[in-house]
Design a protein around this motif. Structure first.
Motif, mmCIF file in Angstrom:
data_model
loop_
_atom_site.group_PDB
_atom_site.id
_atom_site.type_symbol
_atom_site.label_atom_id
_atom_site.label_comp_id
_atom_site.label_asym_id
_atom_site.label_seq_id
_atom_site.Cartn_x
_atom_site.Cartn_y
_atom_site.Cartn_z
ATOM 1 N N GLU A 95 -12.010 26.112 28.551
ATOM 2 C CA GLU A 95 -12.541 24.931 29.223
ATOM 3 C C GLU A 95 -14.056 24.835 29.131
ATOM 4 O O GLU A 95 -14.608 23.720 29.151
ATOM 5 C CB GLU A 95 -12.097 24.928 30.689
ATOM 6 C CG GLU A 95 -10.636 24.569 30.914
ATOM 7 C CD GLU A 95 -9.674 25.718 30.663
ATOM 8 O OE1 GLU A 95 -8.459 25.522 30.818
ATOM 9 O OE2 GLU A 95 -10.146 26.821 30.291
ATOM 10 N N LYS A 96 -14.746 25.956 29.035
ATOM 11 C CA LYS A 96 -16.215 25.906 28.882
ATOM 12 C C LYS A 96 -16.616 25.053 27.686
ATOM 13 O O LYS A 96 -17.613 24.329 27.715
ATOM 14 C CB LYS A 96 -16.790 27.312 28.716
ATOM 15 C CG LYS A 96 -18.300 27.328 28.458
ATOM 16 C CD LYS A 96 -18.824 28.703 28.124
ATOM 17 C CE LYS A 96 -18.642 29.068 26.678
ATOM 18 N NZ LYS A 96 -19.619 28.403 25.771
ATOM 19 N N ASP A 97 -15.815 25.142 26.632
ATOM 20 C CA ASP A 97 -16.102 24.402 25.410
ATOM 21 C C ASP A 97 -15.186 23.196 25.236
ATOM 22 O O ASP A 97 -15.005 22.704 24.120
ATOM 23 C CB ASP A 97 -16.002 25.341 24.204
ATOM 24 C CG ASP A 97 -17.090 26.410 24.214
ATOM 25 O OD1 ASP A 97 -18.259 26.032 24.398
ATOM 26 O OD2 ASP A 97 -16.785 27.602 24.078
ATOM 27 N N PHE A 98 -14.593 22.748 26.353
ATOM 28 C CA PHE A 98 -13.774 21.536 26.376
ATOM 29 C C PHE A 98 -12.554 21.630 25.456
ATOM 30 O O PHE A 98 -12.092 20.631 24.913
ATOM 31 C CB PHE A 98 -14.626 20.305 26.021
ATOM 32 C CG PHE A 98 -15.893 20.217 26.811
ATOM 33 C CD1 PHE A 98 -15.868 19.890 28.164
ATOM 34 C CD2 PHE A 98 -17.126 20.517 26.233
ATOM 35 C CE1 PHE A 98 -17.033 19.836 28.906
ATOM 36 C CE2 PHE A 98 -18.298 20.468 26.983
ATOM 37 C CZ PHE A 98 -18.250 20.132 28.329
ATOM 38 N N LEU A 99 -12.041 22.865 25.311
ATOM 39 C CA LEU A 99 -10.826 23.100 24.538
ATOM 40 C C LEU A 99 -9.882 23.944 25.406
ATOM 41 O O LEU A 99 -9.762 25.164 25.231
ATOM 42 C CB LEU A 99 -11.159 23.802 23.218
ATOM 43 C CG LEU A 99 -11.855 22.888 22.207
ATOM 44 C CD1 LEU A 99 -12.681 23.677 21.203
ATOM 45 C CD2 LEU A 99 -10.822 22.029 21.477
ATOM 46 N N PRO A 100 -9.231 23.296 26.369
ATOM 47 C CA PRO A 100 -8.454 24.018 27.388
ATOM 48 C C PRO A 100 -7.323 24.851 26.796
ATOM 49 O O PRO A 100 -6.612 24.419 25.895
ATOM 50 C CB PRO A 100 -7.907 22.893 28.269
ATOM 51 C CG PRO A 100 -7.947 21.666 27.424
ATOM 52 C CD PRO A 100 -9.137 21.832 26.534
ATOM 53 N N GLY A 101 -7.213 26.085 27.324
ATOM 54 C CA GLY A 101 -6.142 26.970 26.900
ATOM 55 C C GLY A 101 -6.342 27.590 25.535
ATOM 56 O O GLY A 101 -5.402 28.146 24.952
ATOM 57 N N LEU A 102 -7.576 27.525 24.996
ATOM 58 C CA LEU A 102 -7.828 28.005 23.637
ATOM 59 C C LEU A 102 -9.098 28.848 23.583
ATOM 60 O O LEU A 102 -10.156 28.400 24.024
ATOM 61 C CB LEU A 102 -7.965 26.808 22.684
ATOM 62 C CG LEU A 102 -8.225 27.122 21.210
ATOM 63 C CD1 LEU A 102 -7.012 27.804 20.584
ATOM 64 C CD2 LEU A 102 -8.576 25.845 20.444
ATOM 65 N N ASN A 103 -8.988 30.049 23.043
ATOM 66 C CA ASN A 103 -10.146 30.889 22.736
ATOM 67 C C ASN A 103 -10.161 31.171 21.243
ATOM 68 O O ASN A 103 -9.095 31.385 20.642
ATOM 69 C CB ASN A 103 -10.090 32.224 23.488
ATOM 70 C CG ASN A 103 -10.230 32.063 24.990
ATOM 71 O OD1 ASN A 103 -10.767 31.074 25.465
ATOM 72 N ND2 ASN A 103 -9.740 33.030 25.737
ATOM 73 N N ASN A 163 -3.558 30.291 24.984
ATOM 74 C CA ASN A 163 -2.978 30.430 26.320
ATOM 75 C C ASN A 163 -2.119 29.224 26.681
ATOM 76 O O ASN A 163 -1.726 29.072 27.839
ATOM 77 C CB ASN A 163 -4.095 30.560 27.364
ATOM 78 C CG ASN A 163 -4.942 31.793 27.160
ATOM 79 O OD1 ASN A 163 -4.486 32.909 27.352
ATOM 80 N ND2 ASN A 163 -6.194 31.599 26.764
ATOM 81 N N CYS A 164 -1.834 28.391 25.722
ATOM 82 C CA CYS A 164 -1.173 27.109 25.993
ATOM 83 C C CYS A 164 -0.120 26.824 24.928
ATOM 84 O O CYS A 164 -0.384 26.947 23.723
ATOM 85 C CB CYS A 164 -2.226 25.994 26.020
ATOM 86 S SG CYS A 164 -1.581 24.346 26.270
ATOM 87 N N PHE A 165 1.068 26.419 25.355
ATOM 88 C CA PHE A 165 2.169 26.149 24.435
ATOM 89 C C PHE A 165 1.819 25.039 23.445
ATOM 90 O O PHE A 165 2.289 25.044 22.307
ATOM 91 C CB PHE A 165 3.436 25.769 25.230
ATOM 92 C CG PHE A 165 4.621 25.453 24.370
ATOM 93 C CD1 PHE A 165 5.324 26.467 23.722
ATOM 94 C CD2 PHE A 165 5.043 24.135 24.197
ATOM 95 C CE1 PHE A 165 6.412 26.181 22.928
ATOM 96 C CE2 PHE A 165 6.132 23.849 23.399
ATOM 97 C CZ PHE A 165 6.822 24.866 22.760
ATOM 98 N N PHE A 166 0.992 24.092 23.868
ATOM 99 C CA PHE A 166 0.590 23.010 22.966
ATOM 100 C C PHE A 166 -0.016 23.573 21.691
ATOM 101 O O PHE A 166 0.317 23.135 20.580
ATOM 102 C CB PHE A 166 -0.417 22.094 23.681
ATOM 103 C CG PHE A 166 -0.957 20.994 22.812
ATOM 104 C CD1 PHE A 166 -0.278 19.794 22.674
ATOM 105 C CD2 PHE A 166 -2.154 21.155 22.110
ATOM 106 C CE1 PHE A 166 -0.778 18.774 21.871
ATOM 107 C CE2 PHE A 166 -2.654 20.154 21.308
ATOM 108 C CZ PHE A 166 -1.969 18.950 21.184
ATOM 109 N N TRP A 167 -0.926 24.538 21.825
ATOM 110 C CA TRP A 167 -1.576 25.120 20.646
ATOM 111 C C TRP A 167 -0.596 25.972 19.841
ATOM 112 O O TRP A 167 -0.685 26.018 18.610
ATOM 113 C CB TRP A 167 -2.787 25.953 21.057
ATOM 114 C CG TRP A 167 -3.812 25.192 21.828
ATOM 115 C CD1 TRP A 167 -4.255 25.445 23.095
ATOM 116 C CD2 TRP A 167 -4.545 24.036 21.393
ATOM 117 N NE1 TRP A 167 -5.197 24.528 23.484
ATOM 118 C CE2 TRP A 167 -5.406 23.647 22.456
ATOM 119 C CE3 TRP A 167 -4.565 23.293 20.218
ATOM 120 C CZ2 TRP A 167 -6.260 22.559 22.365
ATOM 121 C CZ3 TRP A 167 -5.425 22.201 20.125
ATOM 122 C CH2 TRP A 167 -6.253 21.846 21.181
ATOM 123 N N ASN A 168 0.335 26.637 20.511
ATOM 124 C CA ASN A 168 1.339 27.424 19.786
ATOM 125 C C ASN A 168 2.157 26.515 18.876
ATOM 126 O O ASN A 168 2.399 26.829 17.705
ATOM 127 C CB ASN A 168 2.294 28.122 20.765
ATOM 128 C CG ASN A 168 1.590 29.007 21.772
ATOM 129 O OD1 ASN A 168 0.398 29.319 21.618
ATOM 130 N ND2 ASN A 168 2.295 29.408 22.811
#
Length: 396
Positions: free
Chosen positions: A112-120, A133-138
Motif C-alpha cells: 500500500e505504501k506504493d499504491f499496489l495493495p497486497g504486492l511486494n 499477499n493477494c489472490f488477485f495477483w496470484n
C-alpha cells in the motif's frame, strides 16, 4: 495483452467499510456483505449512497481481507487498470531505486505504501522476487510479470530471473510458486555479504524491512564492546555489529539450520574483526546459561519471530516476552541498551509499550520506525506490523 479480468458491478459494502475506505483504509474485511461478493469476479465496482465510485481488487481466498482498494473515484475497466498498473509499477520502482546504492536487497514495491495493495517486489542483486499477499495477483501472475518487466526496462534495471512467491502467513509454506529450482546467491547490505536462498524456505535469509533499523543503531554501537543477538536467525544484526567494531558478539537461536547459515555468512565476511559465538538453545535457557557464566552485554537484540522454530505463534511469543526481558536485565551492563522487536500487526504498539513498562526494570528511550523503502502506511495495520523499541534499565 488480452486479459480475462471480470468485474462485478454495483457491489454493496458494509456502511463501515465505505467509511473506512473514505478515511484512508485499503481493505474490505470478511462480513455479511463481503460474503456475497461474486467469487468469479476479479474487480469489484462499488458506489455508496452518494454515488462515489470505487474499484476494488477481489481477494476471495484470504481468510480475513476480502478486497483491496485500487482506485477511488472511478470504475476502472480491465484495459484502464492494466495501464494504471504499469504506471504505478514504473513510479514505485523509480522512487525506490535510490536505496540500491548501499544494499542489494531493496523493496521496489512495498504494498500500500506504493499504491499496489497486497504486492511486494524485492530486488535481490540481479534477481526479482514478487511476493503476493493477494489472490488477485496470484491469478493474474502472467499479466503482472509482463508489466513488471516493462517497468524494469523503463527504469533500465537488468535482471537474471523473476521469482514468484505466494505469502500465506497462516500456512507458513515455502515458495508457493512454479519455481522448482532452488536458487542460492550472495547479496551485499551496507558492505556486508549474506547468502540468500530462494524457492527453499518461507523466508529468504535476510529481512529487508530491518535494513533501515540496523542503520539506525550506529550511534548506539559506537562505544559498544559486546552484543547479544537473541533469535538471531541467519545473523544480520550479529554481522552488522561486528562490522561496526563490536569486539564480542554472541548469537542465540534454537535452529541449527539457521545457525549453520549464520556461519556461512560469517565465512563470507573474512574482514570482520572481533569474536563471535553461536549458541543453539532456547532463548530463556541461553539467558540462564549466560547468567551462570557471569556474562554481561552492552547491547541486546531481542527479535522473536512471528512463528518460531519450536512452533510458537506471535501471541505465545508475546506472552513470553516479559520473562525474557527480566532475564535480559540480569546480563545487561549498567548503561546497556536493548532493542525490542515485535513482528505482528495483531498486537498494537500501545500494548507492546505497556508490556515493557510493566516489567518495572526498563524504560523506553525511543521508538524506531522502518524507513526508506518500507515506510508504514497510516491506517493500514498490516503495514504497522514491525514495532521496534530501544530500552534501557531503570537505575534506582
Amino acid at each position: 495483452m488480452k486479459t480475462d479480468l471480470r468485474y462485478q458491478e454495483n457491489t454493496l459494502l458494509h456502511p463501515m467499510s465505505y467509511k473506512a475506505l473514505k478515511n484512508g483504509h485499503y481493505w474490505i474485511t470478511k462480513d455479511s456483505f463481503s460474503d456475497k461478493f461474486d467469487r468469479t469476479c476479479d474487480l469489484l465496482w462499488t458506489t455508496d449512497k452518494n454515488k462515489a465510485p470505487m474499484t476494488l481488487l477481489h481477494d476471495p481466498e484470504h481468510p480475513k481481507v476480502k478486497a483491496r482498494l485500487w482506485k477511488k473515484g472511478a470504475h476502472q475497466r480491465p484495459r484502464e487498470l492494466i495501464s494504471e498498473l504499469l504506471n504505478r509499477l514504473k513510479e514505485s520502482i523509480n522512487r525506490n531505486l535510490r536505496f540500491c546504492s548501499s544494499r542489494d536487497n531493496v523493496y521496489l514495491v512495498f504494498g500500500e505504501k506504493d499504491f499496489l495493495p497486497g504486492l511486494n517486489i524485492l530486488k535481490l542483486k540481479d534477481h526479482i522476487l514478487i511476493q503476493s499477499n493477494c489472490f488477485f495477483w496470484n491469478k493474474q501472475r502472467p499479466l503482472l510479470e509482463l508489466n513488471i518487466k516493462k517497468a524494469l526496462k523503463e527504469n533500465r534495471i537488468k535482471f537474471s530471473k523473476i521469482h514468484f512467491q505466494i505469502r500465506e502467513h497462516e500456512k507458513r509454506e515455502s515458495f508457493s510458486s512454479n519455481d522448482q529450482q532452488k536458487t542460492e546467491f550472495v547479496i551485499k547490505e551496507f558492505d556486508i555479504f549474506y547468502k540468500v536462498k530462494l524457492s527453499q524456505f518461507y523466508d529468504i535469509g535476510i529481512y529487508t524491512d530491518m535494513a533501515s533499523i540496523r542503520m539506525q543503531l550506529d550511534p548506539y554501537l559506537e562505544n559498544c564492546s559486546s552484543l547479544l543477538n537473541l533469535y538471531s536467525y541467519t545473523g544480520a544484526f550479529s554481522l552488522y555489529a561486528l562490522k561496526k567494531g563490536v569486539k564480542e558478539v554472541v548469537s542465540v537461536d534454537l535452529s541449527s539450520k539457521y545457525m549453520n547459515w549464520l556461519e556461512d555468512n560469517l565465512a563470507l565476511n573474512k574482514d570482520l574483526e572481533g569474536t563471535h559465538t553461536s549458541i543453539i538453545l532456547d532463548t530463556n535457557k541461553a539467558l540462564e546459561l549466560l547468567k551462570s557464566e557471569k556474562k554481561s552485554f552492552d547491547f541486546v537484540v531481542c527479535d522473536p519471530p512471528s512463528f518460531s522454530s519450536n512452533g510458537k505463534n506471535s501471541a505465545q511469543a508475546f506472552r513470553q516476552y516479559p520473562e525474557t526481558l527480566l532475564k535480559v536485565g540480569d546480563i545487561l551492563t549498567k548503561n546497556g541498551k536493548v532493542l525490542c522487536v515485535l513482528n505482528t500487526h495483531h498486537i498494537p504498539m500501545k500494548k507492546f509499550r505497556n508490556m515493557v513498562e510493566e516489567t518495572k526494570i526498563f524504560k523506553i528511550i525511543k521508538s524506531l520506525k522502518p524507513s526508506q523503502d518500507c515506510t508504514p502506511v497510516k491506517n493500514i495495520s498490516e503495514s504497522q506490523y514491525l514495532k521496534v523499541l530501544l530500552i534501557e534499565k531503570v537505575h534506582k
